[in-house]
Design a protein around this motif. Structure first.
Motif, PDB file in Angstrom:
ATOM      1  N   SER A 356       0.831  -1.209   0.000  1.00 28.76           N
ATOM      2  CA  SER A 356       0.000   0.000   0.000  1.00 28.76           C
ATOM      3  C   SER A 356       0.863   1.256   0.000  1.00 28.76           C
ATOM      4  CB  SER A 356      -0.917  -0.005   1.225  1.00 28.76           C
ATOM      5  OG  SER A 356      -0.161  -0.028   2.423  1.00 28.76           O
ATOM      6  N   GLU A 357       1.971   1.241   0.726  1.00 18.78           N
ATOM      7  CA  GLU A 357       2.866   2.395   0.721  1.00 18.78           C
ATOM      8  C   GLU A 357       3.504   2.592  -0.649  1.00 18.78           C
ATOM      9  OE1 GLU A 357       4.347   2.352   5.396  1.00 18.78           O
ATOM     10  OE2 GLU A 357       5.497   1.289   3.853  1.00 18.78           O
ATOM     11  N   LYS A 360       0.818   4.220  -2.876  1.00 15.49           N
ATOM     12  CA  LYS A 360       0.530   5.619  -2.553  1.00 15.49           C
ATOM     13  C   LYS A 360       1.699   6.545  -2.850  1.00 15.49           C
ATOM     14  CE  LYS A 360      -0.680   4.711   1.672  1.00 15.49           C
ATOM     15  NZ  LYS A 360      -1.087   4.897   3.087  1.00 15.49           N
ATOM     16  N   GLN A 361       2.917   6.118  -2.571  1.00 16.11           N
ATOM     17  CA  GLN A 361       4.054   7.018  -2.615  1.00 16.11           C
ATOM     18  C   GLN A 361       4.919   6.870  -3.861  1.00 16.11           C
ATOM     19  OE1 GLN A 361       6.245   6.722   1.062  1.00 16.11           O
ATOM     20  NE2 GLN A 361       4.391   6.771   2.318  1.00 16.11           N
TER      21      GLN A 361
END
Length: 462
Positions: A356-357, A360-361
């Motif tokens: 997920s990181e 998102k990033q």
């Protein structure tokens, strides 16, 4: 010979020219060591022959068909009786329409006058002569191109270079046509909009709060003087588009992220085609669904809570429109996310980021330019939708932000103003072009905003 049959024959001749050119390339090197001594592959010699056989002929064919009706009409008008030629331009146009309808076999209302019948026969005769001349010229040009190239085929002929140059010219011509088509559309809308603004002040149009374009047709007729404040129309367009995008963007974007990053191949192979089926459903079907299912459901639900919900509401149209444009967001976003290099993912995982990181990033910022493009396409689709709004949101131009009320959009008003036989002299009809011009400006502003976002993030990830 009719132009359609001529075009088919021209395509067949070009196909034959390809094989003759290719065969000629093999023949000229048969005793010189074979195809390896050719400058280009044999297929390029065939392509060069086919291009010179087809392209000049198609160019003449297209120009001829564009200007043929004008020349024939002028010749017909010059041979009409003096009393008919003395008619006003609008009446003379109707006479020419009757002649063309008779030529095309359309049934005319009333009895056909001998003059119209004679003119239609003359028109058919001139059209026959024109098509015969076109056939002769195109066939001669096509065969001449075939023979000229067939004769100059030699091992040292740079066929590949010539083919690429010709294709480049064709691409430039196609691009030029697209550009001038856009300019023509803008200029035609702008011209009619300027005529409208000469009658109705532009300040009244841009800042007026009431839209009622009904006007009296004659000076002795009782009727409305008309109100042309466009704010209610644009407010309705923005309201319905905002509702649609609030449905399409989250659902489409989340679907794209799941399908590209989390779903297994079997689920993706089934889910993505099913999702894209939504884009193939006709808008009238969505309109029926919104009018017969969604709008009554919203009205009944609102009534159970004591809310006053119109039978036709912006919410019903916006929700169904959002479902319709989900594939535009999800499919394009999915393709863009999959195009992000795997090295970015591996680098993020190597630094200890979770999935997920990483999304998102790393992945989402890298794919943002393409996602913005997909969202912009969806916004343009929402702004330009007509059928769903007509059937589910109504035609009343109410200045409101309440999604439970009846509103209308720019495209619906354009269609309403131009339906039927209209005179392009009244402000009521010309208002459609002013609305179209403002819609074009709005879309242009959205494109500029998207371009700024795309450039900003593209510089960071290239």
């Amino acid at each position: 010979m009719t132009p359609s049959y001529l075009l088919i024959i021209l395509l067949l001749i070009s196909t034959v020219a390809y094989y003759l050119g290719k065969k000629r390339a093999f023949a000229v090197v048969k005793h010189q060591g074979g195809p390896k001594v050719l400058h280009s592959r044999p297929g390029y010699y065939g392509m060069l022959t086919a291009l010179w056989c087809g392209v000049p002929a198609v160019l003449i064919y297209s120009i001829w068909l564009v200007f043929e009706p004008t020349f024939i009409s002028d010749m017909i008008l010059s041979n009409l009786p003096a009393d008919i030629k003395a008619l006003p331009d609008d009446r003379l146009t109707l006479v020419m329409n009757d002649i063309k309808n008779l030529v095309n076999g359309n049934i005319l209302s009333g009895e056909i006058s001998p003059v119209i019948r004679s003119a239609s026969e003359h028109y058919k005769h001139l059209q026959f002569i024109s098509h015969a001349c076109l056939t002769v010229i195109v066939l001669i040009l096509s065969i001449a191109g075939l023979l000229v190239v067939w004769k100059i085929i030699k091992p040292e002929l740079r066929a590949r270079n010539h083919v690429e140059q010709l294709l480049k010219l064709v691409l430039i011509a196609c691009s030029t046509i697209a550009i001038f088509t856009t300019i023509g559309i803008v200029m035609s809308v702008l011209y009619e909009a300027i005529r409208f603004f000469k009658v109705i002040p532009i300040t009244e149009f841009l800042f007026g709060l009431e839209w009622s374009p009904q006007m009296a047709i004659r000076s002795d007729q009782v009727g409305s003087s008309g109100a042309f404040g466009a704010i209610p129309v644009f407010m309705g367009t923005m309201l319905i588009s905002a509702i649609a995008m609030s449905v399409a963007v989250p659902v489409g974007l989340m679907s794209a992220i799941y399908l590209s990053e989390y779903a297994n191949k079997k689920f993706r192979a089934v889910a993505k085609p099913l999702l894209e089926i939504l884009a193939g459903i006709p808008t009238v079907v969505y309109g029926f669904f919104a009018a017969l299912v969604v709008a009554p459901a919203i009205r009944n639900t609102g009534a159970s809570f004591g809310l006053d919900v119109s039978s036709e509401s912006a919410l019903a149209a916006g929700l169904v429109m959002g479902v319709m444009i989900i594939p535009f967001v999800s499919s394009l976003s999915d393709d863009v996310i999959n195009a992000v290099p795997q090295s970015l993912r591996d680098g993020a995982y190597g630094l200890g980021s979770t999935k997920s990181e990483t999304i998102k990033q790393v992945i989402f910022p890298a794919a943002l330019p393409g996602i913005v493009g997909g969202v912009l396409l969806a916004v343009s689709r929402a702004i330009g939708e007509t059928m769903i709004v007509v059937m589910a949101a109504g035609l009343s131009a109410n200045l409101t932000l309440n999604p439970l009320k009846t509103v209308t959009t720019v495209t619906v008003q354009i269609v309403t103003l131009l339906v039927g036989d209209q005179e392009f002299d009244s402000p009521k009809t010309l208002a459609a072009f002013a609305l179209g011009l403002m819609l074009f400006v709005t879309t242009l502003i959205l494109n500029i905003i998207a371009l700024v976002v795309v450039r900003k993030y593209r510089e960071q990830y290239e």
